[in-house]
Design a protein around this motif. Structure first.
Motif, short mmCIF file in Angstrom:
data_model
loop_
_atom_site.label_atom_id
_atom_site.label_comp_id
_atom_site.label_asym_id
_atom_site.label_seq_id
_atom_site.Cartn_x
_atom_site.Cartn_y
_atom_site.Cartn_z
N SER A 296 0.87 -1.18 0.00
CA SER A 296 0.00 0.00 0.00
C SER A 296 0.90 1.22 0.00
O SER A 296 1.31 1.72 1.05
N LEU A 297 1.22 1.71 -1.21
CA LEU A 297 2.23 2.74 -1.38
C LEU A 297 1.61 4.10 -1.71
O LEU A 297 0.46 4.19 -2.13
N GLU A 298 2.42 5.13 -1.51
CA GLU A 298 2.06 6.47 -1.96
C GLU A 298 2.80 6.83 -3.24
O GLU A 298 2.26 7.54 -4.09
N ASN A 299 4.05 6.35 -3.38
CA ASN A 299 4.86 6.64 -4.57
C ASN A 299 5.55 5.37 -5.04
O ASN A 299 6.12 4.63 -4.24
N LEU A 300 5.50 5.14 -6.36
CA LEU A 300 6.11 3.94 -6.94
C LEU A 300 6.76 4.30 -8.26
O LEU A 300 6.15 4.95 -9.11
N ASP A 301 8.01 3.88 -8.44
CA ASP A 301 8.74 4.13 -9.68
C ASP A 301 9.44 2.85 -10.11
O ASP A 301 10.35 2.36 -9.43
#
Length: 421
Positions: A296-301
């Protein structure tokens, strides 16, 4: 007997004259020792307080001169000694609790007039400037010429940055800094991390950007870093994989793995329930592990990985009919949450159980399963997603496991009805 701490000397008579005390302490060295009384020409035991402004020190007689000790917060490194003459309160803070207790015991004995031979006395001499400096909390070394070769790092450091120094290994002197919360060793030539980094019991941030690391050991994942580490930057290194035990670092909030040679992510990465920011761009990931769906992420790259287009009809069949007894027993142990460990079953079986997969139906599988890769929109696990490729896609292939033909068939039916690839 000496003690380093913050000291404020409060004159109790000042309010009578309409004056106020300063209200804040200063770094000082306190000593208890003998001094020649000019009036009586006898040696008496005194308390001497040396500060940066008064390194020669101010002396206070102790014998039958202490009115009261205030020790309610001694375990927090705080105490107050009230003297009769002059009428002052010596307020101590930011002291080591054990050293403070020993110091107060010596002061109490001196007040009672105990034999000086039984007291741990010091010489009452002026202190060095460095002894009364405030503890240094931050230090940044940004060139090789500034790197300390003959002196130690300040023991009180909480943040240490050593960059552009061409270090090929971690200096063991850094590992004695027990208050260290942030260690930045970016832009060096470090090839391997010592397992003793795990002994830094307060370490919350570890930055190893742009080094030559090829491995991240399982021992580090099982150290005290499990309870403290919140930010880990391993970007621009030479990592091919992370150990399965990596998912024991469950306090991680931010993880940077960009520009490595990663060919796979830890299979149980979904256990990092507090992870909010993950970047693993420009690696060699062909797909993501099944546990990725639990994040459960806020930022993913994940830009710049060679993700292949999945085909729901391609699968790996590892089911046997009937299931082997060991597989059935392993599934039962995990599904029923029966405790296990090397003291109960062989160690290799423990490892297999720890690396078990989860079927879409919620049951666990160990060695017998059907495996396939399907496409998943990364917005299902992260609010902000950097495009996976130059085509504007936010989808990536993710592994899925099935415990039986029934679960696999049911999933295929759903895929056909929804037109999923």
């Amino acid at each position: 007997m000496k003690l380093q701490c913050d000291v404020e000397v409060i004159h109790r008579m000042l309010p009578t004259y309409g004056l106020k005390n300063r209200g804040r302490g200063t770094r000082a060295v306190l000593s208890i020792g003998k001094h020649l009384d000019k009036t009586t020409r006898r040696n008496n035991i005194y308390l001497m307080i040396c500060t940066q402004k008064d390194r020669a020190g101010s002396k206070y007689k102790l014998k039958e001169n202490i009115e009261k000790f205030f020790t309610w917060f001694v375990d927090e490194g705080k105490a107050t000694v009230r003297l009769k003459e002059p009428a002052v309160d010596v307020c101590l803070s930011k002291a080591d609790a054990n050293s403070l207790k020993n110091f107060l015991s010596a002061a109490r004995l001196a007040h009672r007039g105990s034999d000086s031979d039984t007291l741990p006395l010091s010489t009452l001499t002026p202190v060095r400037a460095r002894d009364v400096e405030r503890p240094k909390k931050k230090l940044a070394i940004l060139s090789k010429k500034d790197y300390p070769l003959t002196s130690n790092f300040p023991y009180s450091l909480e943040q240490l940055q050593v960059s552009y120094c061409k270090l090929s290994r971690v200096d063991m002197r850094m590992l004695s800094l027990k208050s260290l919360r942030c260690l930045d060793l970016s832009n060096n030539h470090i090839k391997k991390l010592p397992e003793t980094i795990g002994d830094l019991g307060c370490l919350a941030e570890l930055v190893l950007h742009n080094n030559h690391l090829e491995t991240f050991s399982a021992a580090l994942c099982l150290s005290s870093l499990q309870r403290t580490l919140k930010l880990l930057d391993l970007s621009r290194n030479r990592l091919h994989a992370l150990p399965d035990q990596f998912c024991q670092l469950r306090e991680l909030i931010s993880l940077k793995l960009d520009n490595n040679l990663l060919e796979r992510m830890p299979s149980r990465i979904g256990q990092l329930s507090k992870l909010r920011s993950l970047s693993a761009s420009h690696n060699k990931l062909p797909f993501l592990p099944a546990g990725f769906r639990q994040l459960s992420l806020e930022n993913l790259d994940l830009f710049g990985n060679p993700f292949a287009q999945p085909n729901s009809l391609d699968h790996t069949m590892r089911l046997t009919f009937p299931l082997a007894l060991q597989e059935m027993a392993s599934r039962a142990v995990l599904d029923l949450r029966i405790p296990f460990g090397p003291h109960l079953i062989p160690a290799h079986l423990c490892k297999e159980l720890e690396l078990a997969k989860t079927c879409d139906c919620g049951r666990t599988v160990v060695d017998a399963f059907i495996q396939m890769v399907v496409s998943m929109n990364l917005h299902l696990v992260s609010h902000m997603v950097v495009l996976v490729d130059d085509m504007g896609s936010t989808e990536a292939p993710v592994q899925r496991y099935f415990c039986s033909l029934a679960c696999y068939s049911q999933f295929l039916d759903i895929c056909l009805r929804r037109g999923v690839r």
